[in-house]
Structures are given as structure tokens and as C-alpha cells.
Design a protein around this motif. Structure first.
Motif, PDB file in Angstrom:
ATOM      1  N   VAL A   5      82.411  51.423  62.314  1.00  0.00           N
ATOM      2  CA  VAL A   5      83.341  52.213  61.514  1.00  0.00           C
ATOM      3  C   VAL A   5      82.792  53.626  61.387  1.00  0.00           C
ATOM      4  O   VAL A   5      81.609  53.818  61.095  1.00  0.00           O
ATOM      5  N   PHE A   6      83.654  54.615  61.603  1.00  0.00           N
ATOM      6  CA  PHE A   6      83.326  56.016  61.359  1.00  0.00           C
ATOM      7  C   PHE A   6      84.126  56.447  60.146  1.00  0.00           C
ATOM      8  O   PHE A   6      85.332  56.192  60.083  1.00  0.00           O
ATOM      9  N   ARG A   7      83.474  57.113  59.196  1.00  0.00           N
ATOM     10  CA  ARG A   7      84.162  57.549  57.981  1.00  0.00           C
ATOM     11  C   ARG A   7      83.418  58.710  57.345  1.00  0.00           C
ATOM     12  O   ARG A   7      82.276  58.997  57.686  1.00  0.00           O
ATOM     13  N   ARG A   8      84.102  59.369  56.387  1.00  0.00           N
ATOM     14  CA  ARG A   8      83.456  60.441  55.614  1.00  0.00           C
ATOM     15  C   ARG A   8      82.305  59.859  54.823  1.00  0.00           C
ATOM     16  O   ARG A   8      82.394  58.758  54.276  1.00  0.00           O
ATOM     17  N   ALA A   9      81.237  60.593  54.740  1.00  0.00           N
ATOM     18  CA  ALA A   9      80.051  60.177  54.001  1.00  0.00           C
ATOM     19  C   ALA A   9      80.224  60.435  52.508  1.00  0.00           C
ATOM     20  O   ALA A   9      80.930  61.362  52.100  1.00  0.00           O
ATOM     21  N   THR A  10      79.558  59.622  51.717  1.00  0.00           N
ATOM     22  CA  THR A  10      79.504  59.799  50.265  1.00  0.00           C
ATOM     23  C   THR A  10      78.028  59.848  49.853  1.00  0.00           C
ATOM     24  O   THR A  10      77.141  59.507  50.644  1.00  0.00           O
ATOM     25  N   VAL A  11      77.775  60.204  48.609  1.00  0.00           N
ATOM     26  CA  VAL A  11      76.391  60.225  48.135  1.00  0.00           C
ATOM     27  C   VAL A  11      75.781  58.825  48.182  1.00  0.00           C
ATOM     28  O   VAL A  11      74.567  58.683  48.298  1.00  0.00           O
ATOM     29  N   GLY A  12      76.615  57.794  48.135  1.00  0.00           N
ATOM     30  CA  GLY A  12      76.121  56.427  48.252  1.00  0.00           C
ATOM     31  C   GLY A  12      75.537  56.111  49.618  1.00  0.00           C
ATOM     32  O   GLY A  12      74.849  55.096  49.783  1.00  0.00           O
ATOM     33  N   ASP A  13      75.795  56.969  50.605  1.00  0.00           N
ATOM     34  CA  ASP A  13      75.277  56.772  51.968  1.00  0.00           C
ATOM     35  C   ASP A  13      73.920  57.422  52.192  1.00  0.00           C
ATOM     36  O   ASP A  13      73.308  57.230  53.249  1.00  0.00           O
ATOM     37  N   ILE A  14      73.437  58.195  51.235  1.00  0.00           N
ATOM     38  CA  ILE A  14      72.229  58.994  51.454  1.00  0.00           C
ATOM     39  C   ILE A  14      71.029  58.123  51.799  1.00  0.00           C
ATOM     40  O   ILE A  14      70.255  58.461  52.703  1.00  0.00           O
ATOM     41  N   GLU A  15      70.862  57.004  51.142  1.00  0.00           N
ATOM     42  CA  GLU A  15      69.722  56.133  51.454  1.00  0.00           C
ATOM     43  C   GLU A  15      69.770  55.692  52.925  1.00  0.00           C
ATOM     44  O   GLU A  15      68.756  55.720  53.621  1.00  0.00           O
ATOM     45  N   GLY A  16      70.938  55.300  53.409  1.00  0.00           N
ATOM     46  CA  GLY A  16      71.085  54.910  54.808  1.00  0.00           C
ATOM     47  C   GLY A  16      70.850  56.070  55.755  1.00  0.00           C
ATOM     48  O   GLY A  16      70.273  55.905  56.832  1.00  0.00           O
ATOM     49  N   MET A  17      71.285  57.264  55.353  1.00  0.00           N
ATOM     50  CA  MET A  17      71.056  58.451  56.163  1.00  0.00           C
ATOM     51  C   MET A  17      69.559  58.707  56.322  1.00  0.00           C
ATOM     52  O   MET A  17      69.086  59.015  57.418  1.00  0.00           O
ATOM     53  N   PHE A  18      68.819  58.567  55.221  1.00  0.00           N
ATOM     54  CA  PHE A  18      67.372  58.778  55.285  1.00  0.00           C
ATOM     55  C   PHE A  18      66.703  57.731  56.170  1.00  0.00           C
ATOM     56  O   PHE A  18      65.758  58.049  56.901  1.00  0.00           O
TER      57      PHE A  18
END
Length: 148
Positions: A5-18
Motif C-alpha cells: 500500500v502507498f499512502r500519505r504519511a502521518t506522524v504515526g509512521d515516523i517510527e517505521g520511517m526511522f
């Protein structure tokens, strides 16, 4: 690939981004204190926007644009998801959104001789010089903008 799935990021995604940012094999972050969760949150909520790619609910790639500087701030893909179109889809979502938001030109910089350099050249970015830190500066013009 199923479950992607591709979607807009939220602040809840930051841990996964790191997690993705620390897993990359190229352009590794030598000093993790240079990029903080607070900086990411500000990018997502105030300065620009981001996108994530999820596989089975886990972030495996992300891209962030800083509209205040017309700059691609981040584009990283988990090594297990490289060469599967993940980075290109994130790139295209981010660039299209940025140009639709009124940006006439975007810029970024990356180390010379890297896969990232080849990726951006293939995507149509043009090298315009060398930054003080030795990275190549790339620019991409909005094809719908009239630049005089």
C-alpha cells in the motif's frame, strides 16, 4: 506484490520511517542526532508532506518533500524492497503532489557514484553542480510551469 500500500504519511509512521532509514545500505545516517522525530513531524505537518509504502502493515519505504525549500528531504527504501519499483512509486507520488501544489522546480542532493545518483538521473533530474559537502545537486523542473 500483494499487501503493498502507498499512502500519505502521518506522524504515526515516523517510527517505521526511522527503522527504514537506519536499515539502508547506502547513504547511511552517520549521526542519528542530525535527524530527529521532531524534525520529521515538522516536515509532515508544517513544511511539506510525506508518503509511505507499507507491506503487510509495516513501513518499508518513505519519501518526504519540504515545500518551504522546494527540496526532496528524504527518499529511502528498506533493502529488502529495493529494485521492485517502491522507490520510483514514492518518488512519483511526491513529485506529482509537489508540482500540483505549485512548485515550479524541486532540488535535492546526493553523493556522487551512488545508486541514488543513477536513480535520480533515470527519473529525469539534472545535475546542476556540486554542493559544499561534495554532494551533487540535482534539479527537476515542473513540466507544466512556464519559466522565463
Amino acid at each position: 506484490m500483494s499487501g503493498i500500500v502507498f499512502r500519505r504519511a502521518t506522524v504515526g509512521d515516523i517510527e517505521g520511517m526511522f527503522r527504514v532509514r537506519m536499515a539502508v545500505l547506502e547513504n547511511q545516517l552517520s549521526d542519528p542526532s542530525r535527524v530527529t522525530p521532531a524534525m520529521c513531524s515538522k516536515m509532515l505537518q508544517e513544511k511539506g508532506a510525506g508518503w509511505v509504502c507499507e507491506a503487510e502493515g509495516e513501513v518499508v519505504g518513505f519519501a518526504i518533500v519540504d515545500l518551504s525549500r522546494s527540496n526532496i528531504w528524504a527518499l529511502f527504501v528498506d533493502p529488502l524492497f529495493e529494485k521492485k519499483g517502491t522507490g520510483r512509486e514514492l518518488h512519483d507520488l511526491m513529485v506529482t503532489w509537489s508540482f500540483d501544489a505549485g512548485q515550479s522546480k524541486l532540488w535535492l542532493s546526493t553523493d556522487p557514484g551512488t545508486r541514488a545518483e543513477a536513480f535520480y538521473r533515470k527519473a529525469g533530474w539534472v545535475g546542476t553542480g556540486i554542493e559544499q559537502n561534495g554532494e551533487i545537486r540535482f534539479e527537476l523542473n515542473n513540466p507544466d510551469s512556464t519559466i522565463y
